[in-house]
Design a protein around this motif. Structure first.
Motif, mmCIF file in Angstrom:
data_model
loop_
_atom_site.group_PDB
_atom_site.id
_atom_site.type_symbol
_atom_site.label_atom_id
_atom_site.label_comp_id
_atom_site.label_asym_id
_atom_site.label_seq_id
_atom_site.Cartn_x
_atom_site.Cartn_y
_atom_site.Cartn_z
ATOM 1 N N UNK A 147 0.819 -1.213 0.000
ATOM 2 C CA UNK A 147 0.000 0.000 0.000
ATOM 3 C C UNK A 147 0.853 1.263 0.000
ATOM 4 N N UNK A 148 2.087 1.165 0.501
ATOM 5 C CA UNK A 148 2.971 2.335 0.547
ATOM 6 C C UNK A 148 3.559 2.683 -0.817
ATOM 7 N N UNK A 149 3.401 1.779 -1.786
ATOM 8 C CA UNK A 149 4.068 1.972 -3.084
ATOM 9 C C UNK A 149 3.428 3.073 -3.917
ATOM 10 N N UNK A 150 2.255 3.597 -3.480
ATOM 11 C CA UNK A 150 1.625 4.697 -4.201
ATOM 12 C C UNK A 150 0.699 4.263 -5.318
ATOM 13 N N UNK A 167 -0.781 6.915 1.063
ATOM 14 C CA UNK A 167 0.658 7.057 1.043
ATOM 15 C C UNK A 167 1.258 6.211 2.148
ATOM 16 N N UNK A 168 2.579 6.315 2.383
ATOM 17 C CA UNK A 168 3.237 5.485 3.403
ATOM 18 C C UNK A 168 2.628 5.626 4.796
ATOM 19 N N UNK A 169 2.333 6.858 5.211
ATOM 20 C CA UNK A 169 1.798 7.064 6.549
ATOM 21 C C UNK A 169 0.399 6.465 6.689
ATOM 22 N N UNK A 170 -0.450 6.680 5.648
ATOM 23 C CA UNK A 170 -1.805 6.141 5.702
ATOM 24 C C UNK A 170 -1.784 4.615 5.614
ATOM 25 N N UNK A 171 -0.836 4.066 4.844
ATOM 26 C CA UNK A 171 -0.700 2.607 4.760
ATOM 27 C C UNK A 171 -0.386 2.024 6.135
ATOM 28 N N UNK A 172 0.504 2.699 6.852
ATOM 29 C CA UNK A 172 0.880 2.236 8.191
ATOM 30 C C UNK A 172 -0.335 2.243 9.120
#
Length: 723
Positions: free
Chosen positions: A88-91, A97-102
């Motif tokens: 999910x962090x790959x855009x 984005x990375x933060x929302x994926x986390x």
């Protein structure tokens, strides 16, 4: 080493990926032993974090060591929380984005992808996701799924990556369903896909060679090829014979396919004057009948008498102190008085003066006049000649590339009372139908062109049919005016058109014959001429000012090989991009191969490559007045233009023309081709060949027959003949 095997693991990193063919170097963490494996091969549509099942073999690369060479692959959603977060962090999903994926993975763990796919509204439980971001994520997730599914499917078919991208652009989320259900439809619906390509796709999908759908597609493709050769329709028996030969099947198979297509309404059959049964594609019959009906409707309105043409002529000659010739006066009177008039004539006969004169008279009378031509080049030339705005016919009719519809039509006609259209020999039956549909009732239509040039690239022979019908007032301009008589180009163009050999005079600075027999010698001469003589003797730039024109694409002195050789001579180095065997390089002279209404460029437009942006995957072409950016997967619309075919040169004028007309071109040597080639040059024309080959072209006045019945349909209406 080298034995087939398979591995399963998570894609941890993409080291390199070629956007053109999806060839990838990546790192996969093997689930079996946890080691990081180097993998190489085609991986379209994959993203970091996804789980892959790869089949292939181990190989040893002397530089990079042990690698797994991919033969086939399957994509599985990542199963671990860490893999899902990387994925999910790959855009690849809008809104994440990375933060929302986390955050998403922290909330849902290994179930995160299932939540996004099946219960997306639960994402509202994640801090920072509201209704707006949720909508964005849902849309992005759906797009990502359809893109990946389509790209994986397409890259498994026997087609190139650029064509795969074009197919996806056409069908988007419907790609897999559409291609599986009817691969032969691609030949009709996707530019760049011919029948052979569709046939390979069908075979890969397991469709039998004896399938009735294949026979029907073969018939439609054959009819389409005949349309590209200029035919509006084709006799049924000959169509069956041609399609059978193309399909490699018996004529009965093709005939049965024609009958099924007729019953389905995909094609239409018509008999004219007890002649053979003619097969039309529906849009072609509609266009031919529509043009005939529209011309008859214009002619049915009483002739225009609001302007006194004789008084207008007297005013014109006095106001501009410029006496018109008798033929020009007749043409001006006809243009003022008639609802529809055709003005035809060769170079130097005053067509441009006629258009300017007619414009002056109509504008003085307060009339609104639309000026248009079929191509951007021709419209620009018309604008320069008249000092008034001129547009392409498509722009005049407000064509919308997104919908494929014309904004000006029967319901929303043009506001002008007169339309003057130049270079009408280039207008095909389909475009003429749209133009006539947009004219307001009772409009005046002035059609200007040279009927002795090659006919339109598209189907029909509209200008000649209008003249041959005898129903449209036609004025031929034949007198060559004094200044034009000083040009050997103009004089020889008229000699050729009259069936006489051109004059090759030693002291003529603008018209030459170089006696050459072979393609090899012609190529060597052209290269030497462009490398040395054109600058030293004539002061011309070999790329900007000179156009090489050839009758055929094949052969040593054909368009394809000439372009390859001249690119190496005139633009040998620089930033470049390769497409199959083609190289496009910064500074190259290129030509557009199809009408692209979204980019507002048209078949035959010539420009120069001014930028290659590998990061954005775009190439920029400057077309003389505007810059156009092409995505890399649209570069099959462009080809080199150091040399072009005679047909592609129509509507253009060049300072210098070099035209090889050799024995190897014999099948194409005919009078109107030679005439068209000569009339492209303004300051210099050089013919390469022999008296024998030039003479063969002059004597061959057989106009290639086109099946078109516009003239026949028009003869049923009252009208005037030729002046």
């Amino acid at each position: 080493m080298g034995k087939p095997t398979e591995i399963e693991g998570t894609l941890e990193r993409i080291v390199f990926q070629n956007p053109e063919n999806a060839w990838t170097v990546g790192r996969v963490q093997d689930e079996a032993d946890g080691r990081l494996v180097s993998v190489v091969g085609r991986l379209p549509g994959v993203s970091v974090g996804e789980s892959l099942r790869l089949k292939g073999k181990w190989v040893f690369n002397p530089r990079f060591g042990e690698q797994f060479e991919i033969e086939t692959f399957e994509v599985r959603p990542p199963a671990t929380a860490g893999g899902i977060e990387r994925y999910l962090s790959s855009g690849l999903v809008k809104g994440i984005g990375p933060e929302m994926a986390k955050r998403i993975v922290e909330r849902f763990g290994a179930e995160a992808l299932g939540v996004i796919d099946e219960e997306p509204e639960r994402l509202l439980e994640v801090d920072g996701i509201g209704s707006k971001r949720l909508a964005m994520i849902r849309e992005g997730w759906g797009e990502q799924k359809s893109v990946r599914e389509a790209l994986v499917f397409l890259h498994q078919l026997p087609i190139g990556p650029a064509l795969a991208a074009r197919i996806y652009e056409t069908y988007r989320e419907h790609t897999v369903r559409r291609v599986r259900s009817d691969p032969y439809a691609l030949a009709d619906e996707v530019w760049g896909v011919g029948f052979q390509t569709a046939d390979r796709i069908a075979e890969a999908l397991g469709i039998d060679k004896n399938s009735p759908r294949r026979a029907e597609a073969g018939v439609l493709y054959t009819l389409g090829q005949l349309s590209q050769a200029g035919h509006v329709c084709y006799p049924r028996e000959e169509l069956a014979r041609a399609a059978a030969g193309f399909l490699g099947q018996e004529e009965e198979v093709a005939e049965a396919a024609i009958q099924r297509l007729l019953e389905a309404g995909s094609v239409v059959s018509e008999e004219i004057d007890d002649g053979p049964s003619l097969v039309y594609r529906t849009e072609m019959l509609d266009a031919e009948e529509g043009v005939a009906a529209a011309i008859r409707a214009l002619l049915s309105v009483p002739a225009v008498r609001r302007i006194d043409s004789r008084a207008a002529l007297a005013w014109l000659e006095k106001a501009f102190d410029f006496p018109l010739g008798e033929e020009q006066k007749v043409a001006v009177e006809a243009g003022v008085e008639e609802r529809v008039v055709v003005v035809t004539g060769g170079p130097g006969t005053g067509k441009t003066t006629l258009v300017r004169s007619l414009l002056s008279i109509l504008e003085r009378a307060g009339e609104e006049v639309s000026l248009a031509a079929p191509t951007g080049r021709a419209a620009k030339k018309l604008e320069e000649a008249t000092a008034r705005p001129a547009r392409t016919i498509h722009r005049l009719l407000e064509f919308d590339p997104r919908t494929g519809l014309f904004g000006r039509n029967e319901e929303n006609s043009l506001t002008s009372s007169t339309a003057i259209i130049d270079e009408v020999s280039m207008v095909d039956i389909l475009l003429m139908r749209h133009l006539l549909a947009a004219l307001a009732p009772g409009s005046r239509l002035v059609l200007v062109g040279d009927v002795d040039q090659l006919p339109s690239v598209g189907p029909g022979n509209v200008l000649r049919d209008l003249i041959d019908s005898g129903r449209v007032r036609t004025v031929r301009l034949t007198e060559i005016y004094r200044q034009a008589r000083e040009s050997r180009i103009v004089v020889n163009a008229h000699r050729v058109n009259e069936g006489r050999m051109p004059l090759f005079e030693e002291d003529a600075s603008d018209f030459r014959l170089v006696e050459i027999e072979s393609g090899k010698d012609a190529l060597a001469w052209i290269k030497r001429f462009l490398a040395e003589e054109i600058r030293e003797r004539h002061g011309l730039d070999p790329v900007r000012d000179v156009q090489v024109i050839a009758p055929m694409h094949k052969g040593i002195a054909g368009v394809t090989n000439l372009n390859r050789e001249l690119q190496a001579l005139l633009n040998p180095r620089g930033e470049e991009i390769r497409r199959d065997e083609r190289i496009l390089r910064m500074g190259d002279k290129v030509i557009q191969l199809r009408n692209n209404y979204e980019l507002d460029v048209f078949n035959g437009d010539v420009g120069r490559i001014t930028a290659i942006d590998s990061e954005e995957e775009e190439l920029e072409v400057f077309f003389g007045n505007r810059r156009v950016r092409y995505p890399f997967n649209h570069l099959d619309e462009l080809t080199l233009a150091y040399a072009v075919s005679v047909h592609k040169s129509q509507g253009s004028e060049y300072r210098a023309v070099v035209a090889p007309l050799l024995g190897e071109h014999f099948p194409m040597l005919q009078r109107n081709l030679l005439y068209t080639a000569i009339t492209r040059g303004r300051e210099l024309v050089v013919l390469l060949g022999s008296q024998r080959t030039i003479g063969a072209a002059v004597r061959n006045n057989r106009i290639r027959h086109r099946y078109s019945f516009l003239a026949h349909r028009l003869r049923g209406a009252a009208g005037r003949g030729e002046t």
